[in-house]
Design a protein around this motif. Sequence first.
Motif, PDB file in Angstrom:
ATOM      1  N   GLU A 117      -1.387  -7.178  -8.148  1.00 23.32           N
ATOM      2  CA  GLU A 117      -0.605  -5.946  -8.116  1.00 23.32           C
ATOM      3  C   GLU A 117       0.532  -5.965  -9.133  1.00 23.32           C
ATOM      4  O   GLU A 117       1.246  -6.956  -9.261  1.00 23.32           O
ATOM      5  CB  GLU A 117       0.001  -5.738  -6.718  1.00 23.32           C
ATOM      6  N   GLN A 119      -3.999 -10.778  -2.581  1.00 24.33           N
ATOM      7  CA  GLN A 119      -3.942  -9.360  -2.951  1.00 24.33           C
ATOM      8  C   GLN A 119      -2.735  -9.076  -3.849  1.00 24.33           C
ATOM      9  O   GLN A 119      -2.809  -8.325  -4.810  1.00 24.33           O
ATOM     10  CB  GLN A 119      -3.867  -8.498  -1.681  1.00 24.33           C
ATOM     11  N   GLU A 124       0.821  -1.219   0.000  1.00 25.42           N
ATOM     12  CA  GLU A 124       0.000   0.000   0.000  1.00 25.42           C
ATOM     13  C   GLU A 124       0.851   1.263   0.000  1.00 25.42           C
ATOM     14  O   GLU A 124       0.323   2.368   0.088  1.00 25.42           O
ATOM     15  CB  GLU A 124      -0.951  -0.023   1.190  1.00 25.42           C
ATOM     16  N   GLU A 156       2.772   2.684   2.172  1.00 32.85           N
ATOM     17  CA  GLU A 156       2.711   3.569   3.330  1.00 32.85           C
ATOM     18  C   GLU A 156       4.091   4.164   3.545  1.00 32.85           C
ATOM     19  O   GLU A 156       5.105   3.475   3.437  1.00 32.85           O
ATOM     20  CB  GLU A 156       2.233   2.793   4.560  1.00 32.85           C
TER      21      GLU A 156
END
Length: 194
Positions: free
Chosen positions: A105, A101, A69, A71
């Motif tokens: 990606e 997930q 993600e 971050e």
Amino acid sequence: MAEAITIANRKGGVGKTTTTLNLAYSLKELGKKVLVIDLDPQANLTRCFDVGNTENIKNIGHLLMTELEEEESYLVEDYTKSYDEIDIIPSSIFLSAVEAQMRSETGSERILSEIINQVKEYYEYILIDTSPSLNVLTINALCASDSVLIVADTQLFAVVGINELLKTIHKIKKRVNPKLKVQGILLTMYENRT
């Protein structure tokens, strides 16, 4: 800078986790600073290090998701536990959800590399225990490693699976990680009588 070694075979029950554990302790006895990463949702290596209930702690699944993600600020050490002078990034069943997930990606094969690059200077060896398949997690481990140790028991099906793994290693070396080399093939559960 640490040498990152993936312990792999696409077959289960051949001794990958036991090899990772014993190698970590052997290196520690030689005075080396070792980090082990449990990259298997079954979390057997995590149990060997007596981490406890992995559902209530930050683990490799959370760390991969944080990097996925993008971050901004996180510390790998916040996801690391220490046991008997060996550091471990534990695993849990949550890693299965993260793996799903990651499949969707772009560039997900490099996520673990980003994480390992942050801590390479603090260790001499980073050992990565993988799941018994050639999934996106194992691909990540191979892309992030300097070398791979193939573990196989002396049964027919484990040896047959080595060929597929070697083909994958060749592709990763050619396309993503040119420094990747095979340390060797470690035969386990050898029975001299048979």
